[in-house]
Design an enzyme around this catalytic site. Structure first.
Site, PDB file in Angstrom:
ATOM      1  N   TRP A  81      -2.648   9.178   5.193  1.00 24.48           N
ATOM      2  CA  TRP A  81      -1.402   9.814   5.606  1.00 24.48           C
ATOM      3  C   TRP A  81      -1.630  11.245   6.104  1.00 24.48           C
ATOM      4  O   TRP A  81      -1.221  12.213   5.476  1.00 24.48           O
ATOM      5  CB  TRP A  81      -0.404   9.785   4.452  1.00 24.48           C
ATOM      6  CG  TRP A  81       0.954   9.464   4.972  1.00 24.48           C
ATOM      7  CD1 TRP A  81       1.793  10.322   5.614  1.00 24.48           C
ATOM      8  CD2 TRP A  81       1.628   8.204   4.918  1.00 24.48           C
ATOM      9  NE1 TRP A  81       2.950   9.667   5.973  1.00 24.48           N
ATOM     10  CE2 TRP A  81       2.886   8.371   5.562  1.00 24.48           C
ATOM     11  CE3 TRP A  81       1.290   6.941   4.399  1.00 24.48           C
ATOM     12  CZ2 TRP A  81       3.803   7.332   5.692  1.00 24.48           C
ATOM     13  CZ3 TRP A  81       2.205   5.927   4.520  1.00 24.48           C
ATOM     14  CH2 TRP A  81       3.455   6.125   5.171  1.00 24.48           C
TER      15      TRP A  81
ATOM     16  N   HIS B 133       0.848  -1.201   0.000  1.00 18.76           N
ATOM     17  CA  HIS B 133       0.000   0.000   0.000  1.00 18.76           C
ATOM     18  C   HIS B 133       0.878   1.244   0.000  1.00 18.76           C
ATOM     19  O   HIS B 133       2.107   1.144  -0.090  1.00 18.76           O
ATOM     20  CB  HIS B 133      -0.909  -0.007   1.221  1.00 18.76           C
ATOM     21  CG  HIS B 133      -1.951  -1.078   1.187  1.00 18.76           C
ATOM     22  ND1 HIS B 133      -2.869  -1.184   0.175  1.00 18.76           N
ATOM     23  CD2 HIS B 133      -2.213  -2.099   2.037  1.00 18.76           C
ATOM     24  CE1 HIS B 133      -3.645  -2.223   0.411  1.00 18.76           C
ATOM     25  NE2 HIS B 133      -3.266  -2.809   1.537  1.00 18.76           N
ATOM     26  N   THR B 134       0.222   2.399   0.191  1.00 21.38           N
ATOM     27  CA  THR B 134       0.919   3.690   0.212  1.00 21.38           C
ATOM     28  C   THR B 134       2.155   3.663   1.122  1.00 21.38           C
ATOM     29  O   THR B 134       2.066   3.236   2.272  1.00 21.38           O
ATOM     30  CB  THR B 134      -0.044   4.762   0.743  1.00 21.38           C
ATOM     31  OG1 THR B 134      -1.312   4.551   0.157  1.00 21.38           O
ATOM     32  CG2 THR B 134       0.465   6.146   0.417  1.00 21.38           C
ATOM     33  N   GLN B 135       3.267   4.116   0.610  1.00 20.00           N
ATOM     34  CA  GLN B 135       4.493   4.165   1.404  1.00 20.00           C
ATOM     35  C   GLN B 135       4.827   5.573   1.870  1.00 20.00           C
ATOM     36  O   GLN B 135       5.639   5.766   2.750  1.00 20.00           O
ATOM     37  CB  GLN B 135       5.666   3.630   0.580  1.00 20.00           C
ATOM     38  CG  GLN B 135       5.502   2.177   0.222  1.00 20.00           C
ATOM     39  CD  GLN B 135       5.500   1.283   1.451  1.00 20.00           C
ATOM     40  OE1 GLN B 135       6.440   1.287   2.229  1.00 20.00           O
ATOM     41  NE2 GLN B 135       4.414   0.538   1.626  1.00 20.00           N
ATOM     42  N   GLN B 136       4.237   6.562   1.242  1.00 19.96           N
ATOM     43  CA  GLN B 136       4.535   7.952   1.604  1.00 19.96           C
ATOM     44  C   GLN B 136       3.426   8.857   1.096  1.00 19.96           C
ATOM     45  O   GLN B 136       2.708   8.481   0.158  1.00 19.96           O
ATOM     46  CB  GLN B 136       5.851   8.374   0.945  1.00 19.96           C
ATOM     47  CG  GLN B 136       5.718   8.577  -0.548  1.00 19.96           C
ATOM     48  CD  GLN B 136       7.001   8.257  -1.305  1.00 19.96           C
ATOM     49  OE1 GLN B 136       8.014   7.937  -0.720  1.00 19.96           O
ATOM     50  NE2 GLN B 136       6.934   8.346  -2.620  1.00 19.96           N
TER      51      GLN B 136
END
Lengths: 260, 260, 298
Positions: free
Chosen positions: B139, B32-35
């Site tokens: 995030w 999934h989203t890393q940043q």
């Protein structure tokens, strides 16, 4: 076997636009023993008549606490009531978990109403055979709701359902104006009197066959609540004694004082 | 020519080599989203005696590029609460739509039930925690400003891990390092915050925004600021930092032409 | 009734030899026994009103709302089986919410009516379900300005058109009525339930098609029509419930809200007055009657 061709299931309308299966389900409510609910500006109370199967058996549970701020009483199929009350407990907890808020009563009651409606529109399901009185407090104060097998839910000032409940309703209608400003104790007494009206001739109210549920706010418009509390057995003696024969109407000083 | 239908339209094996079927594999680790991608920087907020002041600048950065300069990062809820978003802007938009639908659901019944800032904060923290537990975090770090059930000022934060925190002054991102000390000087504890006037709180928050603009390279001088009180929300979305002084700038090593 | 005893009326989704679905027709009967609901499409808003027959003295006055909000700009009222009405409402809310999720913009009243028409129609197709015992009136105000996309954070480029079309017309008032069969039409004035005949007669007097009636007057007319429609059902008491949606400049700013208490009471007062006036007229007419009667006999 059937009374007519239109009462086999809950997916058939009669030529008059009625659904007999749903109407029969509300007959099941009338088989249950009577329960009464009344609401004032500060409190909502439930009063129920418990039945026992035989002399030596225990009495049927009639009032169920759902959450800190509400409870219900039932008339009809107790197992259907348990399905609905479990669902209500889940919904209440889920509201407290996700929002940190006691679920608004209207929303909770609508939720079981919607569930019950589904059972009246799909083949292979049957309507719930139970009526409920839901009493509680939320942000907007104390409330009393009636739930019927049709999925109909209505907010009431006072209500009675179950066997011979018409007599109790008549009592409630006669005393409707008094409820709003009644104290917690007065509400319970009115509830017991209404209950008494519905009693079969050879029966009387005892600590064994009465249940009382009380919930309220500390004062009108206040947020701090007196959590839902269930009274059974010796705990209801204080009120049952007050409405016992002989002390009838004495406390409230009503009509019967003709001879004095 | 290969006449087998399954080969039609495919790169020729004899020319390109056999197709590496491992690319088709759908099982195995899922990433999934890393940043965050497009980001907003600090949100700062401070309680005062009648409510909360909250501010965030109008910049959305794409890495170090000042990509969007009119992004409103303070979102209102039900005219009673303000949520300030730091972090990923598209996740902010997702949360904003979530809050929008929550607000619509709350408005179904007009009978006085609302979600206050505390309820809203609990809800957001559960959403954020659920997503981080799925290893698919939103995030963001958010500040929720408003009033609680007793109409007292409420301010709390929640972040992409679902961590929650509450204090008389809060700041996200760079603000946590640069603005928070300044705000704590004004309101070291709840008692001190409860004596602050709206003007004092506004001044402290505006001063923080200025310091952040001086020292945070991902900030800008256009910002939004909101005051939440019992009377409602006063939201200004196109403020500009006043009385900037860059006299200190040439003292800073690495600024402008001076390199060491 | 030719339907009874043939067997064709015992199951939903079954055609009779002359091409009718009796179960749907019976569902309409359930509607015809329900309290009267109406909707009026005015030039600057829409109003909904319903006659709530009081079935018990023990009901809490003013509670038990029958007009529901679907999305912020849209409301629904229905006549017939109340729990079916709640089912309709909950589905309509789901449709409106899922529309928003896909398109990031509020559903138009027309689209909602279409979705719900389809939904009700599906309940006429299978023997495993029964049709809805309601007719629903959907009212909405589709925003007259171009709305930002849900979740929009900026205002787009400061130069160029940004895809915006100058002078494009948006939105306006909308009113639809959906029947148990799934059939729906758009209306200037819609009425259903027990008193629909007299309500329709009154609506037709208003010349709504010309688009001159204001929302404020619409509220008064709606109250009057409910009172007139109730006249055939006089032995039972009732409560009047009304909601409205105005344009963005109006009192509700494009939102679906209850008509404020003072305006509602004023409308009720005027309705009662007018009704009493009518009765006086009727009485005077009755005095003239002998002469009329003579003429009639000729």
């Amino acid at each position: 076997m059937f009374r007519n061709n239109y009462d086999n299931d809950s997916v058939t309308f009669s030529p008059q636009g009625r659904i007999f299966q749903v109407e029969y389900a509300s007959e099941a409510v009338k088989q249950g023993s009577v329960v009464v609910g009344i609401v004032s500006k500060t409190h909502a109370v439930l009063v129920a008549l418990k039945r026992n199967a035989e002399e030596l058996s225990s009495y049927q549970k009639k009032i169920i606490a759902i959450d800190e701020h509400l409870g219900l009483s039932l008339a009809g199929l107790a197992s259907d009531a348990r399905v609905l009350s479990n669902f209500m407990k889940q919904q209440s907890l889920s509201s407290r978990l996700t929002y940190g808020r006691a679920i608004p009563l209207e929303r909770l009651v609508s939720a079981i109403g919607d569930r019950a409606q589904t059972n009246t529109q799909h083949y292979g399901k049957r309507p719930y055979g139970v009526g409920l009185l839901v009493a509680g407090v939320d942000e907007t104060g104390p409330h009393l709701f009636e739930f019927q097998p049709s999925g109909m839910t209505q907010e009431m000032i006072a209500c009675a359902i179950g066997a011979r409940s018409q007599m109790a309703r008549t009592y409630l209608e006669r005393n409707l104006e008094k409820f709003a400003d009644s104290s917690k104790e007065e509400l319970v007494i009115h509830g017991l009197r209404a209950l008494k009206e519905s009693l079969a001739q050879d029966k009387e109210l005892t600590v064994e066959n009465c249940s009382v549920g009380v919930v309220g706010v500390r004062a009108e418009g206040m947020k701090t609540i007196e959590g839902f509390r269930l009274y059974d057995g010796q705990d209801v003696k204080q009120w049952v004694d007050l409405v016992a024969d002989g002390t009838e109407e004495g406390g409230a000083g009503e009509t019967m004082e003709v001879d004095t | 020519m290969n006449h087998l239908p399954q080969a039609w339209g495919r790169p020729r094996d004899d020319y390109y080599g056999a197709y590496d079927a491992s690319y088709f594999q759908s099982n195995g680790p899922n990433q999934h989203t890393q940043q965050p991608i497009v980001t907003g920087t600090s949100v700062v907020a401070l309680k005062f005696k009648d409510g909360v002041v909250i501010a965030a600048d109008n910049l959305a950065s794409y890495g170090s590029l000042a990509r969007f300069t009119d992004v409103k990062r303070l979102r209102t809820f039900a005219d009673t609460s303000v949520v300030g978003f730091g972090g990923d802007v598209s996740d902010m938009q997702y949360l904003d739509r979530l809050l929008n639908s929550l607000d619509t659901e709350e408005a179904y019944t007009s009978s006085g039930h609302t979600l206050n800032a505390r309820n809203l904060h609990i809800y957001l923290s559960k959403v954020l925690y659920k997503r981080r537990s799925d290893f698919n975090p939103l995030w963001n770090q958010v500040l929720v400003a408003g009033l609680d059930e007793e109409k007292k000022p409420f301010l709390a934060s929640a972040d992409l891990l679902g961590t929650t925190f509450s204090a008389p002054s809060l700041a996200t991102g760079f603000g946590a390092h640069l603005a928070q000390p300044l705000l704590r000087k004004v309101a070291p504890d709840e008692e001190a915050a409860a004596t602050l006037s709206k003007e004092q709180a506004l001044e402290a928050v505006k001063e923080s925004m200025k310091v952040l603009f001086y020292r945070d390279a991902r900030s800008m001088d256009k910002y939004s600021i909101a005051v939440v009180t019992k009377e409602g929300i006063d939201l200004k979305e196109n403020e500009k930092l006043e009385n900037q002084s860059w006299a200190f700038a040439d003292q800073i090593r690495g600024y402008g032409t001076q390199v060491n | 009734m030719t339907s009874i005893g043939t067997g064709y009326d015992l199951t939903n989704s079954v055609f009779s030899p002359d091409g009718r679905n009796f179960q749907v027709e019976y569902a309409v009967k359930a509607v015809e026994n329900g309290g009267t609901s109406i909707g009026i499409r005015c030039k600057d808003g829409v109003v909904l009103a319903v006659e709530k027959v009081i079935t018990s003295k023990l009901l809490k006055p003013g509670a038990n709302k029958r007009i529901a909000t679907i999305d912020r700009h849209m409301g629904v009222v229905s006549s017939g089986l109340v729990p079916d009405g709640r089912h309709f409402v909950s589905r309509a809310r789901d449709e409106a919410a899922s529309w928003r999720q896909v398109y990031k913009t509020p559903i138009t009243t027309k689209d909602l009516a279409s979705r719900m028409g389809g939904y009700l129609q599906a309940y006429t197709l299978y023997s495993s379900v029964r049709p809805f015992g309601i007719t629903a009136i959907v009212a909405g105000w589709d925003s007259e300005v171009e709305l930002p996309v849900d979740g929009e954070v900026g205002s787009g480029p400061s130069i160029g058109s940004g895809g915006k079309v100058e002078g494009k017309k948006f939105g306006g008032p909308a009113l639809y009525m959906i029947e148990p069969s799934g059939l729906y039409w758009g209306y200037y004035g819609a009425a259903t339930g027990k008193g629909r005949q007299s309500a329709k007669a009154e609506l037709e007097k208003l010349d709504l098609a010309s688009g001159n009636l204001s929302l404020q007057d619409g509220v008064k007319e709606a109250a009057k029509i409910i009172y007139i429609a109730h006249a055939d059902n006089k032995d039972k008491e009732f409560e009047l419930e009304m909601t409205w949606i105005s344009n963005l400049d109006g009192p509700t700013k494009g939102r679906h809200e209850e008509v404020p208490k003072d305006i509602l009471e004023e409308a009720e007062r005027l309705a009662k007055k007018e009704l009493e006036g009518d009765e006086d007229e009727e009485e005077t007419k009755e005095e003239d009657k002998p002469a009329d009667g003579d003429k009639m006999e000729e």
